[in-house]
Design an enzyme around this catalytic site. Sequence first.
Site, PDB file in Angstrom:
ATOM      1  N   ARG A  10       0.854  -1.203   0.000  1.00  0.00           N
ATOM      2  CA  ARG A  10       0.000   0.000   0.000  1.00  0.00           C
ATOM      3  C   ARG A  10       0.884   1.245   0.000  1.00  0.00           C
ATOM      4  NH1 ARG A  10      -0.799   4.747   2.586  1.00  0.00           N
ATOM      5  NH2 ARG A  10      -0.620   3.816   4.655  1.00  0.00           N
ATOM      6  N   HIS A  70      -6.907  -0.515   2.843  1.00  0.00           N
ATOM      7  CA  HIS A  70      -6.838   0.883   3.254  1.00  0.00           C
ATOM      8  C   HIS A  70      -8.077   1.555   2.694  1.00  0.00           C
ATOM      9  CE1 HIS A  70      -4.341   4.776   3.524  1.00  0.00           C
ATOM     10  NE2 HIS A  70      -4.416   4.282   4.735  1.00  0.00           N
ATOM     11  N   THR A 166       2.680  11.583   9.417  1.00  0.00           N
ATOM     12  CA  THR A 166       2.499  11.623   7.962  1.00  0.00           C
ATOM     13  C   THR A 166       3.613  12.376   7.234  1.00  0.00           C
ATOM     14  OG1 THR A 166       0.144  11.539   8.411  1.00  0.00           O
ATOM     15  CG2 THR A 166       0.762  12.230   6.194  1.00  0.00           C
ATOM     16  N   HIS A 204       7.023   8.400   9.015  1.00  0.00           N
ATOM     17  CA  HIS A 204       7.645   8.734   7.726  1.00  0.00           C
ATOM     18  C   HIS A 204       9.076   9.203   7.937  1.00  0.00           C
ATOM     19  CE1 HIS A 204       4.900   8.186   4.332  1.00  0.00           C
ATOM     20  NE2 HIS A 204       3.982   8.085   5.295  1.00  0.00           N
ATOM     21  N   HIS A 297      40.965  -3.617   9.215  1.00  0.00           N
ATOM     22  CA  HIS A 297      39.687  -4.266   9.544  1.00  0.00           C
ATOM     23  C   HIS A 297      39.740  -5.756   9.211  1.00  0.00           C
ATOM     24  CE1 HIS A 297      36.927  -0.565   9.865  1.00  0.00           C
ATOM     25  NE2 HIS A 297      38.170  -0.104   9.789  1.00  0.00           N
TER      26      HIS A 297
HETATM   27  C1  HCA Z   1      -1.734   8.142   3.029  1.00  0.00           C
HETATM   28  C2  HCA Z   1      -1.290   8.764   4.331  1.00  0.00           C
HETATM   29  C3  HCA Z   1      -0.844   7.784   5.373  1.00  0.00           C
HETATM   30  C4  HCA Z   1      -2.012   7.060   6.015  1.00  0.00           C
HETATM   31  C5  HCA Z   1      -1.675   6.180   7.184  1.00  0.00           C
HETATM   32  C6  HCA Z   1      -2.828   5.387   7.730  1.00  0.00           C
HETATM   33  C7  HCA Z   1      -0.038   8.627   6.390  1.00  0.00           C
HETATM   34  O1  HCA Z   1      -0.891   7.910   2.163  1.00  0.00           O
HETATM   35  O2  HCA Z   1      -2.918   7.896   2.856  1.00  0.00           O
HETATM   36  O3  HCA Z   1      -3.874   5.318   7.115  1.00  0.00           O
HETATM   37  O4  HCA Z   1      -2.656   4.789   8.818  1.00  0.00           O
HETATM   38  O5  HCA Z   1       1.180   8.624   6.316  1.00  0.00           O
HETATM   39  O6  HCA Z   1      -0.674   9.301   7.191  1.00  0.00           O
HETATM   40  O7  HCA Z   1       0.055   6.827   4.806  1.00  0.00           O
HETATM   41 CU    CU Z   2       2.101   7.090   5.159  1.00  0.00          CU
END
Ligand code: HCA
Ligand code: CU
Length: 389
Positions: A10, A70, A166, A204, A297
Amino acid sequence: MIEILDSTLREGEQTPGVYFSPAKKLAIAQFLDEIGIDIIEVGNPAVDSEIALAIQQIVKAGLKAKIGAHSLCTIDNVQKALDCGVDFLGVFFSVSQKRLDQDYQICLTAAIEKITEVITYAKSQKPDLLIRYTPEDTVRSPIENVIAAATAAVKAGANIISIADTTGYTTPFHPYRSIYFYVKTLKEELANLGLSPKIEVHCHNDKGLALANALDAYRAGADIIDVAVMGLGERAGIVDLAALLINLIDMGEEEKHWRLKYIKDLYDFVSENSHILIPPHQPITGKNAFTHYAGVHVKAVAKDESLYQSLNPEILGIKSNVALGMQSGCAAVEMALKQIGREDLVKNKDFVLKILQEIKEIAKRGTPIDIEKELPLIIDRCYANILPI
Ligand code: HCA
Ligand code: CU
């Protein structure tokens, strides 16, 4: 025990240029299942009918892992996910003030009504469905909004609340924006209301801190951590699966929870099919992650690998090795000779030195020397005393 949600199919497919066909998605899901991943997030079936097909096929494969979809916070999206027969549904809807005001243009109360309506619907259609609610951009949202939305979501039937970083905003030990603070606060506030959903984190990597933040969340008691193979995802991606597992083991999780020997094949498969190369110096999975090079090393690791290694590559089913080049000394040549079955040459120190000189010449071309292919040719040239071309 900590649970792992892999989102290669995803979030990972949100890497520009990356596309996995349904057959490839199934193969990746099977690898992830072999490794012992708890939840495999496949995608949003409303995005494309092929994603719906991939989810259906993976659901039918009868894997041990829970298979998830998702979904936007709409009844239509949720219905499409339910139609695929998933065990897990991730619904996201931001309650950041900026998003509510500028993008959705609704107030918090209206947002909470929408979240409640959609989650109630999903639960009514499939009572044993595992539902996650993510207040997207959680860590840049007012904590009161997050608590209010999470409370409503759990009361409507959500089992998991995910804290999404995010934009890679959090930093460990930062005075007010650490994910540690978010995990602790959300757990405590919800517990005070008699609610105890699992807490998930989605970190992220915009500042290169995704792994550090995931470990910070783990320290704060997060129940589920999101990862992707090679850390694939939007922009700089998310937490790298292999690096997270190794670090969790380092922090005390039991190694036997995961079958790490499948990691290498999974990474090779994903790299090949995403057309994204794994950098050689990538921790854990890069070609050089367990390669020793400089003379000092190699001389030391010939005696004891732990002198220049704090990780044991054997838990990944791989062995450490040596590289040959300008930085090499005689120990590396001797090890390389043994590797190609020419230990008979090791005793002849003058010949070893001759090979070393030749290697240093070749190294000037600036590309790695392939021991298996090139060393036999170097030996032949040294015998014939021919200088390299
Ligand atoms: C996205 C954003 C998401 C969602 C994460 C989630 C993020 O690409 O839709 O649904 O738990 O980083 O917030 O990946
Ligand atoms: Cu994300």
